[in-house]
Motif scaffolding. Structure first.
Motif, PDB file in Angstrom:
ATOM      1  N   PRO A 259     -10.761  43.925   6.164  1.00 33.71           N
ATOM      2  CA  PRO A 259     -10.195  45.253   5.902  1.00 33.71           C
ATOM      3  C   PRO A 259     -11.282  46.273   5.547  1.00 33.71           C
ATOM      4  O   PRO A 259     -12.311  45.925   4.950  1.00 33.71           O
ATOM      5  CB  PRO A 259      -9.268  45.004   4.701  1.00 33.71           C
ATOM      6  N   ASP A 260     -11.055  47.512   5.936  1.00 32.68           N
ATOM      7  CA  ASP A 260     -11.971  48.603   5.615  1.00 32.68           C
ATOM      8  C   ASP A 260     -11.716  49.025   4.171  1.00 32.68           C
ATOM      9  O   ASP A 260     -10.711  49.666   3.871  1.00 32.68           O
ATOM     10  CB  ASP A 260     -11.740  49.764   6.577  1.00 32.68           C
ATOM     11  N   ILE A 261     -12.632  48.659   3.272  1.00 32.54           N
ATOM     12  CA  ILE A 261     -12.454  48.971   1.854  1.00 32.54           C
ATOM     13  C   ILE A 261     -12.846  50.423   1.608  1.00 32.54           C
ATOM     14  O   ILE A 261     -14.013  50.795   1.701  1.00 32.54           O
ATOM     15  CB  ILE A 261     -13.294  48.027   0.965  1.00 32.54           C
ATOM     16  N   ARG A 262     -11.857  51.252   1.292  1.00 23.68           N
ATOM     17  CA  ARG A 262     -12.130  52.670   1.061  1.00 23.68           C
ATOM     18  C   ARG A 262     -11.993  53.055  -0.409  1.00 23.68           C
ATOM     19  O   ARG A 262     -12.411  54.125  -0.806  1.00 23.68           O
ATOM     20  CB  ARG A 262     -11.163  53.522   1.896  1.00 23.68           C
TER      21      ARG A 262
ATOM     22  N   ASN B 190      -6.326  42.787  -8.176  1.00 23.96           N
ATOM     23  CA  ASN B 190      -6.300  42.415  -6.761  1.00 23.96           C
ATOM     24  C   ASN B 190      -4.940  41.850  -6.356  1.00 23.96           C
ATOM     25  O   ASN B 190      -4.493  42.040  -5.220  1.00 23.96           O
ATOM     26  CB  ASN B 190      -7.426  41.423  -6.453  1.00 23.96           C
ATOM     27  N   ALA B 191      -4.269  41.161  -7.292  1.00 25.54           N
ATOM     28  CA  ALA B 191      -2.911  40.692  -7.008  1.00 25.54           C
ATOM     29  C   ALA B 191      -1.968  41.881  -6.806  1.00 25.54           C
ATOM     30  O   ALA B 191      -1.064  41.839  -5.962  1.00 25.54           O
ATOM     31  CB  ALA B 191      -2.405  39.808  -8.145  1.00 25.54           C
ATOM     32  N   GLY B 192      -2.192  42.937  -7.581  1.00 24.11           N
ATOM     33  CA  GLY B 192      -1.389  44.145  -7.415  1.00 24.11           C
ATOM     34  C   GLY B 192      -1.613  44.796  -6.066  1.00 24.11           C
ATOM     35  O   GLY B 192      -0.656  45.201  -5.389  1.00 24.11           O
ATOM     36  N   TYR B 193      -2.869  44.883  -5.655  1.00 20.61           N
ATOM     37  CA  TYR B 193      -3.165  45.464  -4.341  1.00 20.61           C
ATOM     38  C   TYR B 193      -2.500  44.645  -3.232  1.00 20.61           C
ATOM     39  O   TYR B 193      -1.914  45.196  -2.292  1.00 20.61           O
ATOM     40  CB  TYR B 193      -4.672  45.499  -4.083  1.00 20.61           C
ATOM     41  N   GLU B 194      -2.615  43.326  -3.347  1.00 21.40           N
ATOM     42  CA  GLU B 194      -2.035  42.453  -2.313  1.00 21.40           C
ATOM     43  C   GLU B 194      -0.521  42.611  -2.251  1.00 21.40           C
ATOM     44  O   GLU B 194       0.070  42.695  -1.167  1.00 21.40           O
ATOM     45  CB  GLU B 194      -2.401  41.001  -2.595  1.00 21.40           C
ATOM     46  N   ALA B 195       0.111  42.684  -3.419  1.00 18.90           N
ATOM     47  CA  ALA B 195       1.570  42.792  -3.452  1.00 18.90           C
ATOM     48  C   ALA B 195       2.060  44.078  -2.799  1.00 18.90           C
ATOM     49  O   ALA B 195       3.144  44.111  -2.198  1.00 18.90           O
ATOM     50  CB  ALA B 195       2.064  42.711  -4.893  1.00 18.90           C
ATOM     51  N   LEU B 196       1.270  45.143  -2.906  1.00 20.45           N
ATOM     52  CA  LEU B 196       1.672  46.436  -2.351  1.00 20.45           C
ATOM     53  C   LEU B 196       1.080  46.695  -0.966  1.00 20.45           C
ATOM     54  O   LEU B 196       1.241  47.794  -0.423  1.00 20.45           O
ATOM     55  CB  LEU B 196       1.267  47.558  -3.311  1.00 20.45           C
ATOM     56  N   GLY B 197       0.379  45.698  -0.418  1.00 19.57           N
ATOM     57  CA  GLY B 197      -0.207  45.869   0.901  1.00 19.57           C
ATOM     58  C   GLY B 197      -1.351  46.867   0.929  1.00 19.57           C
ATOM     59  O   GLY B 197      -1.621  47.493   1.960  1.00 19.57           O
ATOM     60  N   MET B 198      -2.050  47.000  -0.192  1.00 19.79           N
ATOM     61  CA  MET B 198      -3.148  47.973  -0.295  1.00 19.79           C
ATOM     62  C   MET B 198      -4.453  47.302   0.140  1.00 19.79           C
ATOM     63  O   MET B 198      -5.337  47.013  -0.655  1.00 19.79           O
ATOM     64  CB  MET B 198      -3.229  48.508  -1.729  1.00 19.79           C
ATOM     65  N   ASP B 199      -4.576  47.085   1.462  1.00 17.31           N
ATOM     66  CA  ASP B 199      -5.713  46.339   1.996  1.00 17.31           C
ATOM     67  C   ASP B 199      -7.035  47.077   1.885  1.00 17.31           C
ATOM     68  O   ASP B 199      -8.102  46.483   2.060  1.00 17.31           O
ATOM     69  CB  ASP B 199      -5.453  45.978   3.460  1.00 17.31           C
TER      70      ASP B 199
ATOM     71  N   ALA C 255       2.714  49.810 -10.880  1.00 18.22           N
ATOM     72  CA  ALA C 255       2.151  48.465 -10.872  1.00 18.22           C
ATOM     73  C   ALA C 255       3.229  47.433 -10.536  1.00 18.22           C
ATOM     74  O   ALA C 255       4.313  47.467 -11.127  1.00 18.22           O
ATOM     75  CB  ALA C 255       1.548  48.145 -12.228  1.00 18.22           C
ATOM     76  N   PRO C 256       2.954  46.527  -9.602  1.00 22.12           N
ATOM     77  CA  PRO C 256       3.880  45.426  -9.315  1.00 22.12           C
ATOM     78  C   PRO C 256       3.728  44.354 -10.398  1.00 22.12           C
ATOM     79  O   PRO C 256       3.017  43.365 -10.230  1.00 22.12           O
ATOM     80  CB  PRO C 256       3.428  44.936  -7.937  1.00 22.12           C
ATOM     81  N   ARG C 257       4.386  44.558 -11.497  1.00 27.60           N
ATOM     82  CA  ARG C 257       4.127  43.770 -12.700  1.00 27.60           C
ATOM     83  C   ARG C 257       4.370  42.280 -12.514  1.00 27.60           C
ATOM     84  O   ARG C 257       3.582  41.456 -12.992  1.00 27.60           O
ATOM     85  CB  ARG C 257       4.976  44.310 -13.856  1.00 27.60           C
ATOM     86  N   GLU C 258       5.445  41.921 -11.856  1.00 23.47           N
ATOM     87  CA  GLU C 258       5.750  40.503 -11.711  1.00 23.47           C
ATOM     88  C   GLU C 258       4.669  39.787 -10.911  1.00 23.47           C
ATOM     89  O   GLU C 258       4.244  38.681 -11.272  1.00 23.47           O
ATOM     90  CB  GLU C 258       7.119  40.320 -11.049  1.00 23.47           C
ATOM     91  N   ALA C 259       4.204  40.396  -9.832  1.00 27.10           N
ATOM     92  CA  ALA C 259       3.170  39.773  -9.007  1.00 27.10           C
ATOM     93  C   ALA C 259       1.861  39.653  -9.771  1.00 27.10           C
ATOM     94  O   ALA C 259       1.168  38.623  -9.681  1.00 27.10           O
ATOM     95  CB  ALA C 259       2.970  40.583  -7.722  1.00 27.10           C
ATOM     96  N   MET C 260       1.511  40.667 -10.522  1.00 29.00           N
ATOM     97  CA  MET C 260       0.270  40.637 -11.304  1.00 29.00           C
ATOM     98  C   MET C 260       0.345  39.560 -12.375  1.00 29.00           C
ATOM     99  O   MET C 260      -0.602  38.792 -12.588  1.00 29.00           O
ATOM    100  CB  MET C 260       0.010  42.024 -11.901  1.00 29.00           C
TER     101      MET C 260
END
Length: 280
Positions: free
Chosen positions: A8-11, A31-40, A266-271
């Motif tokens: 992924p292009d990290i911006r 990083n778990a939060g980014y993954e849960a929200l599809g923030m690649d 924040a996707p609290r449960e995933a984090m």
């Protein structure tokens, strides 16, 4: 569509600063939060940073860095470095969060959110009616704990510490109408513990060795999370009291940072799941 093997292009970036920093679990949470929200295009990392190095590291950070989490020993340096400071960070006297703004960097302290969230899980609805607290320790971690307790409506706090820091903490507690007193480890710890409705320990387990039985007579939030459980919480549980560990505080303080850095809920449960999995 991207090829599945493409990187992924990290911006956008964020990181935790501190020394030593290799043990930090903040990257797991964010990083778990980014993954849960599809923030690649987001990435969160660790950067070794002393208090003296913080101005150079943050000041020289590329535009892709949206924010920094800050742990010891750089929390006081973060507050001094910032161009803007939230009221609570100023009152607490340290910052664990630096957020890039149009005018530079804003310092905040979400450690108090961590304390509030952990106390909520420990006491539930009883927190609203709690008035008497015992805080073990008077250092950097105690300050956001005391601020959070005052904001929660605690009106009477005993601080157990090896030195009397009344003069330092009075500006933090007196405006909130909190009556507080200092006591040494040579005082009647059993009486102080039994008089408390909740206990917050902000010190390493080694600091209370030999005092665990005397101090374990109320529900306890112990900011330590590794190793867990601590001898203090084991003693409290044996006395029939609920306990909660520092990993709960860590999670709750990270949610606000995530939201300030990204502008997204924040996707609290995933984090939380990712953090607890790493501790197992």
């Amino acid at each position: 569509m991207s090829h599945p093997l493409e990187i992924p292009d990290i911006r956008h970036r964020a990181a935790v600063l501190g020394s030593p920093i290799t043990h930090s679990r903040s990257p797991i949470l964010h990083n778990a939060g980014y993954e849960a929200l599809g923030m690649d295009d987001w990435e969160y990392s660790r950067i070794e940073c002393t208090a003296e190095q913080l101005p150079e590291i943050v000041g020289g950070a590329g535009a892709e860095f949206a924010g920094f989490s800050v742990t010891m020993p750089a929390k006081f340096a973060a507050l001094e470095f910032a161009d803007e400071v939230t009221d609570r960070a100023r009152q607490i006297g340290s910052a664990n969060t630096l957020v890039r703004t149009a005018g530079g960097w804003r310092a905040d302290n979400t450690d108090c959110d961590g304390i509030t969230g952990a106390l909520g899980e420990l006491l539930g609805d009883r927190l609203a009616g709690t008035r008497h607290a015992l805080v073990i320790g008077g250092g950097g971690t105690a300050r956001p704990a005391l601020w959070a307790l005052a904001q929660a409506g605690i009106t009477d706090i005993t601080v157990i510490n090896r030195s009397d820091r009344s003069a330092e903490l009075a500006p933090l507690l007196e405006p909130a109408g909190v009556e507080f007193r200092f006591a040494g480890f040579d005082s009647d710890l059993l009486a102080a513990s039994r008089a408390a409705e909740v206990i917050v320990s902000t010190v390493p387990s080694a600091a209370v060795v030999g005092h665990e039985q005397a101090l374990a007579h109320a529900p306890i939030l112990d900011v330590i999370y590794e190793p867990w459980p601590t001898p203090l919480t084991v003693a409290a549980a044996a006395n029939g009291h609920l306990t909660v560990g520092g990993h709960v505080m860590l999670a709750h303080q990270a949610y606000g940072q995530f939201e300030q850095f990204t502008g997204r809920s924040a996707p609290r449960e995933a984090m939380r799941r990712a953090l607890e999995a790493s501790l197992r």
